[in-house]
Write an enzyme that holds these catalytic residues in place. Structure first.
Site, PDB file in Angstrom:
ATOM      1  CD  GLU B  50      -2.790  -0.949   2.563  1.00 33.40           C
ATOM      2  OE1 GLU B  50      -3.552  -1.895   2.791  1.00 33.40           O
ATOM      3  OE2 GLU B  50      -2.638   0.019   3.337  1.00 33.40           O
ATOM      4  CG  ASP B  61      -3.606   8.750   8.269  1.00 32.76           C
ATOM      5  OD1 ASP B  61      -3.457   7.539   8.513  1.00 32.76           O
ATOM      6  OD2 ASP B  61      -3.972   9.196   7.171  1.00 32.76           O
TER       7      ASP B  61
END
Ligand SMILES: Cc1ncc(COP(=O)(O)O)c(C=O)c1O
Lengths: 404, 278
Positions: B50, B61
């Site tokens: 990824e 995040d």
């Protein structure tokens, strides 16, 4: 560009939260179930007469509504044109329009059984209003505030702490309102099971832009009947400043289908539109941030750009999605005022009317100073006096001292 | 249509093991080092890669991945350069699946149709877009499926049985189960709860289910791999990368090796997992 004009400017959003192409629900999966639940809870509350009655009770006795519609006689004389009225939202408990929305959301949170409230704040007015109602209803309150804003809006930080809220200074990104919102969203994703996110403006994912607008629309609803009483007719124009756009949409929405009413939103032009500013409509384009599609300041790679405004409450690189739609359909005209213009208006209003406005509000006044002189004496202009300037006095004092 | 992702899971099934999925940010700490790292990943044991698309406002995040994105942006990374990096990687590796992960705005601004054409031709196999839930499938998910790119959806602890079918409906490649409610780099998940959640998702789909968020050690990776079809590690790799940088956040001679070494040790963990009973 003239998108298909709607029959009504007041029918949005659709059931997926879209105002034309704007709005929507661009959030992480973790939040999606809660957002759907919130939409259901809000729809039920809105239709419940008991909810409305309870809210009206607090609006009258706790917030102090209706706020006056005041004829600003000396400013009118000074500018020599339109007859200027102020919708006095700065007289509300906590000193701005923000409380109208917070009261509504806290009552929805209570219906949903949520005990932990989080909020983002720029100027601190939304944070203060949230801290106030959390104190009133005995709820835990955490307010995210950019570290830059913590410094420039110190009086409000103290107020929030006095009211029992925890203020978390946000150090990421540009350390202003946008980053406070990112951090609040991160908290929400983490504590989604017990936490209600009380968003302070008409932004975020559906249903927030609609819900916040509904709670703020009391401003325009009152203005309509107060103007009817004062002058026997509708106003000719409306002016309000725009951060995310909640005080503006609150005043505008009840008048959107009255074509005779000219409507002006005022964005923050900061140092000027060719330099650092916070005018997303004047200087941005459509993109996706914080749960919705709307006009945003960004670069060619889709990276969000730093906004700048002297006013913490307008220092945001976006605008509520309904405003983007009202711009593209041309129902509302969006102007902008620079830091310097806002400061001049701040001083003028203090001297002419004995009202020290919030720096946010001063942006609206700055454009009134341009618009009013060009209009006839029988033109009725309403300005949303969204907040009072107590919080800004240390910052403005420092700037004015620096200028001398 | 079989994609590299489908082929890789079929191959792993034959080998009787789960996948090790790595996440790193494109362009962190600079485009050249980032490409060197990604090129080193398959040999170090990554089965699926990824690659984060840097964004200024990564709402889901934690601090480590936020900082990685900002380092990449500061080093001049853009979406176009991320696609160029994928193209460069594909010169030497035509088998390892590559999944781009990030937020919608940079893609929206690049232009969805142009992005899908360029991503497909560069060799991108899948997309994970954090802020596109099924409610917004018309934006990118449906066009991506048409373009032959897998749209990999996140399922979370808040995705209940009632909602799962909607989440899985247009998902392909694999399902990414986010094992905690939270942002990347925060608490780690409890293995028993993960096992139950994976079993629950598998009652609704035949797609492989990979699990991420909170996996930091080879031991944790092994446990997760025993309870799923793949373990995803991101923040721990980004932390190892960050720790190898100099005071000005520039790459050092150790940077590529630091990441590759950790990948190798985590891969050992995954490969040591007992095959879950089918
Ligand atoms: C007094 C005042 N006016 C206006 C604003 C801008 O917000 P909005 O555009 O949502 O009304 C703020 C925000 O902090 C404020 O405090």
């Amino acid at each position: 560009m003239n998108p298909n004009l709607p029959n009504s400017f007041r029918s949005g959003p659709d059931d997926r939260g879209h105002f034309g192409v704007f709005g929507g629900r661009f959030v992480a999966e973790t939040l999606m179930p809660l957002i759907l639940e919130l939409e259901k809870a809000y729809t039920a509350a809105k239709a419940d007469p008991a909810f409305q009655a309870e809210m009206n009770g607090y609006l009258t006795h706790y917030v102090g509504r209706p706020s006056p519609l005041y004829f600003a006689e000396r400013l009118t004389e000074h500018l020599g044109g339109a007859k200027i009225y102020f919708k006095r939202e700065e007289l509300n408990h906590t000193g701005s329009h923000k409380v109208n929305n917070v009261l509504g959301q806290i009552m929805v949170a209570r219906r949903m059984g949520k005990k932990r409230i989080i909020a983002e704040t720029g100027a601190g007015q939304h944070g203060v209003a949230t801290a106030t109602l959390c104190a009133r209803f005995g709820l835990e309150c955490i307010v995210y505030m950019g570290a830059v804003d913590v410094a420039r809006q110190a009086p409000n930080v103290f107020r929030m702490e006095m009211l029992g809220a925890r203020v978390v200074p946000v150090q990421s990104g540009t350390r202003t309102l946008k980053d406070a919102m990112n951090e609040a969203l991160r908290d929400w994703v983490t504590n989604v099971h017990d936490t209600f996110y009380c968003i302070g403006t008409v932004a975020g994912p559906h249903p927030y832009p609609m819900m916040v607008r509904d709670f703020q629309s009391i401003i325009g609803v009152e203005t309509r009947s107060q103007m009817q009483e004062a002058e026997g007719r509708l106003p000719d124009s409306l002016v309000a400043c725009i951060g995310g756009g909640s005080n503006a949409i609150g005043l505008f929405h009840p008048f959107l289908d009255d074509p005779g009413v000219e409507i002006f939103g005022v964005e923050a032009a900061g140092h000027g539109l060719t330099q650092l500013h916070a005018a997303s409509i004047a200087g941005g384009r459509a993109g996706v941030l914080h749960g919705n599609r709307t006009y945003l300041l960004m670069d060619d790679d889709g990276q969000i750009q730093d906004a700048h405004s002297i006013s913490a409450g307008l220092d945001y690189p976006g605008i509520g999605p309904e405003h983007s739609w009202l711009y593209e359909t041309k129902r509302v005209t969006y102007l902008s005022a620079t830091d310097d213009e806002a400061l001049a208006a701040f001083e003028l209003l203090s001297r002419q009317e004995g009202i020290i406005p919030a720096l946010e509000t001063a942006h609206a006044i700055a454009k009134v100073m341009e618009l009013a002189p060009k209009r006839p004496k029988d033109h009725l202009m309403v300005v949303n006096l969204s907040g009072r300037g107590d919080k800004d006095i240390p910052q403005v004092a420092e700037i004015l001292r620096g200028k001398k | 249509m079989t994609t590299r992702i489908d082929a890789r899971f079929a191959e792993l099934k034959k080998q009787g093991r789960s996948a090790f999925v790595t996440f790193l940010m494109a362009g962190d700490p600079d485009p050249a080092t980032s490409l060197a790292i990604v090129e080193a990943l398959p040999k170090a044991g990554a089965d699926i890669i990824e690659i984060g698309m840097p964004f200024t406002d990564p709402m889901a995040d934690g601090p480590a991945i936020q900082a990685a994105g900002l380092r990449a942006l500061k080093a001049g990374m853009t979406l176009a350069k991320t696609l160029a990096m994928v193209r460069a990687f594909r010169q030497g590796d035509n088998a390892t699946p590559l999944v781009l992960m990030g937020y919608y705005n940079p893609i929206y601004i690049y232009g969805v149709d142009r992005f899908l054409v360029d991503a497909k031709s560069a060799g991108v196999d899948g997309l994970i877009i954090v802020d596109l839930p099924p409610e917004e499938d018309a934006e990118l998910c449906l066009p991506a499926m048409k373009a032959g790119i897998n749209f990999i959806r996140l399922a979370t602890p808040t995705t209940d049985d009632k909602r799962l079918p909607a989440v899985l409906a247009n998902t392909s490649g694999f399902v990414y189960y986010v094992s905690i409610t939270g942002i990347t780099g925060s608490a780690s998940a409890n293995t028993a709860a993960v096992g139950e959640a994976v079993a629950r998702i598998k009652r609704h789909t035949r797609l492989p289910v990979c699990v991420g968020f909170g996996i930091r050690t080879a031991e944790a990776a092994r446990e997760i791999a025993e309870n799923s079809d793949g373990a995803v590690v991101g923040t721990a790799l980004v932390d190892a990368l960050a720790a190898s940088l100099d005071a000005a956040d520039h790459a050092t001679v150790n940077t590529v090796g630091a990441v590759a070494d950790l990948v190798a040790s985590l891969a050992q963990g995954v490969r040591g997992a007992k095959q879950a009973a089918e």
